[in-house]
Each structure stands twice: as C-alpha cells, then as structure tokens.
Design a protein around this motif. Structure first.
Motif, short mmCIF file in Angstrom:
data_model
loop_
_atom_site.label_atom_id
_atom_site.label_comp_id
_atom_site.label_asym_id
_atom_site.label_seq_id
_atom_site.Cartn_x
_atom_site.Cartn_y
_atom_site.Cartn_z
N MET A 1 0.84 -1.18 0.00
CA MET A 1 0.00 0.00 0.00
C MET A 1 0.89 1.24 0.00
SD MET A 1 -3.02 0.86 2.61
CE MET A 1 -3.64 2.49 2.76
N ARG A 2 0.53 2.22 -0.79
CA ARG A 2 1.30 3.45 -0.88
C ARG A 2 0.69 4.45 0.10
NH1 ARG A 2 3.44 3.93 -6.53
NH2 ARG A 2 2.92 6.12 -6.40
N ASN A 3 1.23 4.48 1.30
CA ASN A 3 0.58 5.28 2.33
C ASN A 3 1.44 6.41 2.88
OD1 ASN A 3 2.39 3.66 3.60
ND2 ASN A 3 0.95 2.77 5.05
N THR A 4 2.53 6.75 2.21
CA THR A 4 3.37 7.86 2.64
C THR A 4 3.34 8.94 1.56
OG1 THR A 4 4.81 6.35 3.85
CG2 THR A 4 5.67 8.54 3.41
N LEU A 5 3.00 10.14 1.96
CA LEU A 5 2.94 11.27 1.04
C LEU A 5 4.35 11.83 0.86
CD1 LEU A 5 1.25 13.39 -0.54
CD2 LEU A 5 1.04 14.65 1.61
N VAL A 6 4.73 12.09 -0.39
CA VAL A 6 6.04 12.67 -0.70
C VAL A 6 5.84 14.11 -1.15
CG1 VAL A 6 8.11 12.52 -2.14
CG2 VAL A 6 6.95 10.43 -1.41
N LEU A 7 6.53 15.01 -0.46
CA LEU A 7 6.50 16.42 -0.82
C LEU A 7 7.80 16.79 -1.52
CD1 LEU A 7 5.33 17.89 2.62
CD2 LEU A 7 3.89 17.27 0.68
N ASN A 8 7.70 17.74 -2.44
CA ASN A 8 8.90 18.28 -3.06
C ASN A 8 9.63 19.12 -2.02
OD1 ASN A 8 10.73 18.82 -5.11
ND2 ASN A 8 9.15 19.37 -6.58
N ALA A 9 10.84 19.57 -2.32
CA ALA A 9 11.59 20.42 -1.40
C ALA A 9 10.84 21.71 -1.12
CB ALA A 9 12.98 20.72 -1.96
N SER A 10 9.95 22.09 -2.03
CA SER A 10 9.15 23.31 -1.88
C SER A 10 7.82 23.04 -1.17
CB SER A 10 8.89 23.93 -3.25
OG SER A 10 8.18 23.01 -4.05
N TYR A 11 7.67 21.86 -0.58
CA TYR A 11 6.48 21.44 0.17
C TYR A 11 5.26 21.19 -0.72
CZ TYR A 11 8.97 22.42 4.48
OH TYR A 11 9.89 22.40 5.50
N GLU A 12 5.43 21.03 -2.01
CA GLU A 12 4.31 20.68 -2.89
C GLU A 12 4.14 19.17 -2.91
OE1 GLU A 12 4.60 23.30 -6.74
OE2 GLU A 12 6.59 22.76 -6.01
N PRO A 13 2.91 18.66 -2.81
CA PRO A 13 2.71 17.20 -2.89
C PRO A 13 3.11 16.68 -4.26
CG PRO A 13 0.73 18.31 -2.10
CD PRO A 13 1.66 19.37 -2.57
N LEU A 14 3.88 15.59 -4.27
CA LEU A 14 4.32 15.00 -5.53
C LEU A 14 3.62 13.68 -5.82
CD1 LEU A 14 8.21 15.41 -5.56
CD2 LEU A 14 6.53 16.61 -6.94
N THR A 15 3.70 12.76 -4.87
CA THR A 15 3.18 11.42 -5.09
C THR A 15 3.03 10.72 -3.76
OG1 THR A 15 3.49 9.41 -6.40
CG2 THR A 15 5.46 10.36 -5.39
N THR A 16 2.72 9.44 -3.82
CA THR A 16 2.72 8.60 -2.63
C THR A 16 3.65 7.43 -2.89
OG1 THR A 16 0.83 7.34 -3.43
CG2 THR A 16 0.37 9.21 -1.98
N VAL A 17 4.24 6.91 -1.82
CA VAL A 17 5.15 5.77 -1.93
C VAL A 17 4.86 4.80 -0.80
CG1 VAL A 17 7.03 7.02 -3.09
CG2 VAL A 17 6.97 6.90 -0.58
N SER A 18 5.38 3.60 -0.92
CA SER A 18 5.23 2.60 0.13
C SER A 18 6.07 3.00 1.34
CB SER A 18 5.67 1.22 -0.38
OG SER A 18 7.07 1.24 -0.62
N LEU A 19 5.75 2.42 2.45
CA LEU A 19 6.51 2.67 3.67
C LEU A 19 7.97 2.30 3.47
CD1 LEU A 19 6.82 3.36 6.67
CD2 LEU A 19 6.07 1.02 7.18
N LYS A 20 8.21 1.18 2.82
CA LYS A 20 9.59 0.72 2.57
C LYS A 20 10.37 1.75 1.76
CE LYS A 20 12.12 -3.09 0.45
NZ LYS A 20 12.02 -4.37 -0.27
N ARG A 21 9.76 2.27 0.70
CA ARG A 21 10.45 3.26 -0.14
C ARG A 21 10.69 4.55 0.64
NH1 ARG A 21 14.23 4.59 -3.29
NH2 ARG A 21 13.78 6.22 -4.77
N ALA A 22 9.73 4.96 1.47
CA ALA A 22 9.88 6.17 2.27
C ALA A 22 11.05 6.03 3.24
CB ALA A 22 8.59 6.47 3.03
N VAL A 23 11.15 4.88 3.89
CA VAL A 23 12.25 4.64 4.83
C VAL A 23 13.59 4.66 4.11
CG1 VAL A 23 13.27 2.90 6.38
CG2 VAL A 23 10.83 3.42 6.52
N VAL A 24 13.65 4.05 2.94
CA VAL A 24 14.89 4.06 2.16
C VAL A 24 15.30 5.48 1.80
CG1 VAL A 24 15.90 3.40 -0.07
CG2 VAL A 24 14.64 1.71 1.27
N LEU A 25 14.35 6.31 1.36
CA LEU A 25 14.67 7.69 1.01
C LEU A 25 15.20 8.47 2.21
CD1 LEU A 25 11.65 8.55 -1.32
CD2 LEU A 25 14.06 8.41 -1.99
#
Length: 169
Positions: A1-25
């Motif tokens: 499930m893609r449950n983590t919101l990804v913001l750009n450096a400018s705080y604009e919403p970009l996409t969602t990613v899995s918890l695993k991908r968020a932790v890796v980033l």
C-alpha cells in the motif's frame, strides 16, 4: 500500500510511496520526515526511525504541470476502491467498457475495476451486449483526488494530512 505522502523540497505534494520506499529515502538522506505516526517506529540494526506519514525531498524535483491525472491500471483499481463495477465484490482486474479489440482506449472513462469472473463473462463485448449493468459510472479523477485516493483518504477523513495536501483536494 502506498501510504506515505512525498513532498517536493518546496512542500508541494508529488506522489505517494510505500513505507519501505519512504524509509529508504530517509535513510539515504534524500528526504526528511515531516510528519510521522505518533506511536509507530521502524527498527533495524542500529536504526530507529518514526514511521513516516509525510516526507519531504531534500532536493527540488522539477515536475511538469499536469492538468489531468495519468491513466493506469492501478489508478483505476484505486479510483474504484477495488470494487467490481458489475457486482460490487473485490476487483482484481480492469475491464474496458468498449473492448480494446473494437477500438476502446486505455482511458479513465472507458475502464472500470472488475472481478475476474465478471470480466470473463463480459468477454469481448460491451456491457449492454453482455446484458450487464454498471453499479457506478467511470469518471476521470483530478490529480489531487488521485493523490488522496492513493493515500486511502476520503474528503471527510483528511485529518492530520490536510495541511500537506492542496486546498482544492
């Protein structure tokens, strides 16, 4: 499930990613946690990290402006909440209302989520030809609505993520 919101450096919403991908980033220092689940922690060897709900990229990513949400099979299933458009059971496939063999396109308005049984029963016909009724009509979601659907959110339960999402969402 893609449950983590990804913001750009400018705080604009970009996409969602899995918890695993968020932790890796976050562990690769490509992103920072902006908002985390209050009581949940991801633990590894020598690492303890709050479970990210919202992360922000450290570097700005240029994204072309989108007026429309891009079509995808996953997007159709998420839009229809994984419910079959014909019977309401769990959907695992995407059905083309106008079959591709008859010129039907991969588009938001020509596709619906369907269970495997109904998809096979309809076969290479339109719903009318197969004698099948749609429980709900397909629609084209806005990019903001697509983001909310990917997070599993409804307008009524935005809660703590409201500050991170566009006002039009």
């Amino acid at each position: 499930m893609r449950n983590t919101l990804v913001l750009n450096a400018s705080y604009e919403p970009l996409t969602t990613v899995s918890l695993k991908r968020a932790v890796v980033l976050v562990l690769q220092d490509k992103a920072v946690v902006e908002h985390a689940h209050p009581l949940s922690v991801v633990r590894g060897t020598g690492v303890s990290l709050p479970v990210p709900r919202v992360i922000r990229l450290n570097r700005y990513v240029r994204v072309p402006f989108r007026q429309r949400a891009p079509w995808s099979r996953r997007g159709v299933l998420v839009r229809d909440q994984h419910l079959c458009a014909y019977c309401g059971r769990r959907a695992t496939t995407v059905d083309h209302l106008q079959p591709k063999s008859r010129g039907g396109a991969d588009s938001w308005l020509n596709t619906v989520a369907a269970c495997a049984e109904d998809n096979q029963r309809k076969a290479d016909r339109t719903p009318e030809q197969a004698g099948m009724k749609l429980l709900r009509r397909p629609f084209e979601p806005t990019p903001e609505a697509t983001l909310m659907l990917a997070l599993g959110l409804k307008q009524s339960d935005l809660g703590e993520l409201a500050a991170w999402l566009p006002a039009t969402a």
